[in-house]
Design an enzyme around this catalytic site. Structure first.
Site, short mmCIF file in Angstrom:
data_model
loop_
_atom_site.label_atom_id
_atom_site.label_comp_id
_atom_site.label_asym_id
_atom_site.label_seq_id
_atom_site.Cartn_x
_atom_site.Cartn_y
_atom_site.Cartn_z
CE LYS A 1 -4.02 2.01 2.40
NZ LYS A 1 -4.74 2.07 3.60
CB SER B 1 -8.06 4.11 2.73
OG SER B 1 -7.13 3.23 3.25
CB SER C 1 -8.38 1.32 5.56
OG SER C 1 -9.04 2.39 5.49
#
Lengths: 98, 499
Positions: free
Chosen positions: B78, B153, B177
């Site tokens: 990420k 997210s 997330s």
């Protein structure tokens, strides 16, 4: 009555150092009013006797041993800076010319 | 091609020298080339770095060196974790082009375990969102249906797994997330106990809630990755100095007989899609068949968790994001000799931050300002205490708690983009876990009848008892696999060009 006025939102934007456009401020003032209306319910539930939790872990003042360990060189530390000079961050003018 | 296999299977193939790490890495880059123009899971590919890392693993294996179980396995990272020399944007224009001078501790651990980092994945800007639509670089598309969101997210990481672009990924979870993207893509994701994985090098959004964690397509793979990234780090003052729970053994054990599993009454009903509730209940039936005891528990203060979260997280974000000041890193706008430092700062932050980030900075600035602090931030912190107490009482009655991970399956891109409150509701079942700092897992429990899209099953465990969610997750996964006859992702439509 609205929970928050457009002027208050403009002041918050100034405090947060964001040069928002007029159109954005108009829009955000309406959104903030709705969001604050929704989150205000936190005031309904906890009495005076309930302590605050600021953090999930009960830790205070965690310190490490004062030992020299490898760290970034000045060049590495400055590598992401928009501008630098003589191993320093270079900033736009801070004080007015008087 | 091995790309559809689990990381554990790939590791076996590597150990048996049926495939080299370089070949395995190239297979994944081929898949990325074929499908990522449609999925858009990645913001940056580090082909050169990945291949050289893989070649190094192959060399060490050939030399007879004893390697870690995940050595040579590709991973998607990420874009909120720093990797030395590799662009790290957090999905924001304000960090466009920034190449961090250091590795996050998670990245250091991945590298020393020989995990091959393919590239950086898309995300909502600074991890604020539930759909990945808030990325400044365009949305990621859900591999199950490209017109739908992959969650957020960490939608890039979950989509990369579901599209077989990587067998492992790293996410971060502040309010859901990791878990909500896992739920809507039919993958597995774990938010470890707060402090279980170092936050050093994780760009801060809400420091008292942020936690990095492992993502994969199976519970065992998730556990193997958990083992690699977890552990004490003196560089993170909130890192827990205790042994990492044996999550790998727990994932393999597959025995929940006699365990007490609590269904949280408040995390169902209004707002939960029918098909989500049905699949959740079917999974509960499987756990009963496996000999678990089901109890219902009540956590009355969870009703206030969402409101408290949307005060605490914006408050911490308004403070954390003050560092993007156009001085030390990232974007600088308006430095043409006619503007002073403060004006440059104002112009830079206006140009560099997107709508949701600004909205939260303003909300947080308000909640922390004098005159409103006690009513908003202060009250939210008290609610946090009440939520912790609800969990403590519930865990006296059961070993783990369960709920649907998200109230709905993946919605259409654009559907909720203009309604912040509707968007915030996606996290209603995941937020309590972050508020209390405990562990949470999402694993797939079926496809909703209405839309044939994946449904996530959430397992919550007490702090530092992360092995319990792997124990229950591993057993449930095996039972569901036997019922379905094949992994859930084999029910997904094949992407155009997919290998």
């Amino acid at each position: 009555m609205a929970a928050i006025s457009r002027d208050e939102v403009a002041n918050l934007a100034r405090l947060a150092r964001i040069a928002m456009s007029d159109a954005e401020l108009d829009h955000l003032a309406g959104e903030m009013d709705v969001i604050l209306g929704a989150v205000a319910r936190v005031q309904e539930v906890a009495g005076k006797d309930v302590p605050a939790t600021s953090h999930p872990l009960d830790v205070n003042n965690v310190v490490r041993d004062d030992e020299v360990v490898p760290s970034l060189s000045p060049n590495e530390a400055l590598s992401g800076a928009p501008a630098s000079e003589d191993q320093r961050f270079k900033v736009p003018q801070i004080l007015g010319e008087e | 091609m091995l790309i559809r296999e689990s990381a554990s299977k790939m590791a076996e193939a590597l150990a048996n020298k049926e495939v080299s790490a370089v070949e395995l890495t190239n297979q994944h880059f081929e898949q990325i080339e074929a499908v990522d123009k449609d999925v858009h899971a990645f913001l940056y590919l580090d082909k050169e770095g990945a291949i050289s890392q893989a070649a190094d693993i192959d060399k060490r294996r050939a030399a007879g060196e004893k390697l870690s179980p995940l050595a040579g396995i590709p991973l998607a990272l990420k874009d909120v974790l720093t990797q030395k020399g590799v662009p790290t944007t957090c999905g924001s224009k304000i960090l466009a082009g920034w190449r961090p001078p250091y590795d996050a501790t998670v990245v250091t651990k991945l590298k020393s375990a020989g995990v091959v980092i393919l590239g950086k994945t898309n995300m909502d800007e600074f991890a604020m969102g539930s759909s990945t639509e808030n990325s400044a670089y365009g949305p990621t598309h859900n591999p199950w249906d490209l017109s739908r969101i992959p969650g957020g997210s960490g939608g890039g990481s979950s989509a990369a797994l579901a599209a077989f672009e990587a067998p492992l990924a790293i996410g971060t979870d502040t309010g859901g997330s990791i878990r909500q993207p896992a739920a809507v893509t039919g993958t597995v994701g774990v938010k470890p106990t707060y402090g279980g994985v170092s936050r050093y090098g994780l760009v801060a959004f809400s420091s008292s809630l942020d936690q990095a964690g492992p993502c994969a397509r199976t519970v065992l793979d998730t556990a193997l990755l958990h083992q690699v990234i977890a552990g004490f780090d003196p560089r993170d003052s909130t890192s827990i100095n205790q042994a990492v729970p044996d999550v790998v053994a727990a994932a393999k054990k597959q025995n929940v007989a006699g365990m007490k599993i609590g269904i949280v009454k408040q995390l169902s009903g209004d707002g939960y899609q029918k098909g989500v509730e049905n699949k959740f209940n079917e999974a509960i039936s499987e756990l009963v068949k496996l000999g678990a005891e089901i109890v219902e528990v009540s956590c009355p203060n969870f009703e206030y968790a969402l409101a408290a979260y949307y005060l605490i997280a914006p408050s911490e974000c308004s403070s954390n994001l003050a560092r993007f000041d156009s001085i030390r890193f990232g974007l600088r706008v308006g430095d043409d000799g006619t503007h002073g430092a403060e004006e440059v700062m104002n112009l830079t932050r206006q140009a560099g931050f997107g709508r949701e980030v600004k909205r939260r900075i303003i909300l947080g600035t308000y909640a922390l300002s004098s005159g409103y602090y006690d009513a908003y931030y202060g009250s939210a912190q008290k609610v946090r205490t009440l939520i912790k107490r609800d969990f403590e009482a519930a865990f006296e009655k059961c070993d783990v708690l369960v709920s649907p991970t998200a109230p709905t399956t993946a919605f259409k891109i654009g559907e909720k983009a203009n309604d912040p409150l509707a968007m915030y509701l996606n996290d209603i079942a995941t937020i309590p876990v972050n508020m209390a700092g405990i562990g949470g897992m999402s694993l797939p429990c079926g496809l909703a009848d209405e839309d044939n899209l994946p449904v996530g099953f959430q397992i919550m465990s007490p702090a530092m008892k992360d092995e319990r969610m792997y124990l229950v997750g591993g057993a449930l996964e095996a039972a569901l696999l036997a019922k379905w006859g094949k992994p859930i992702l084999d029910f997904a439509p094949k992407l155009v060009g997919s290998k």
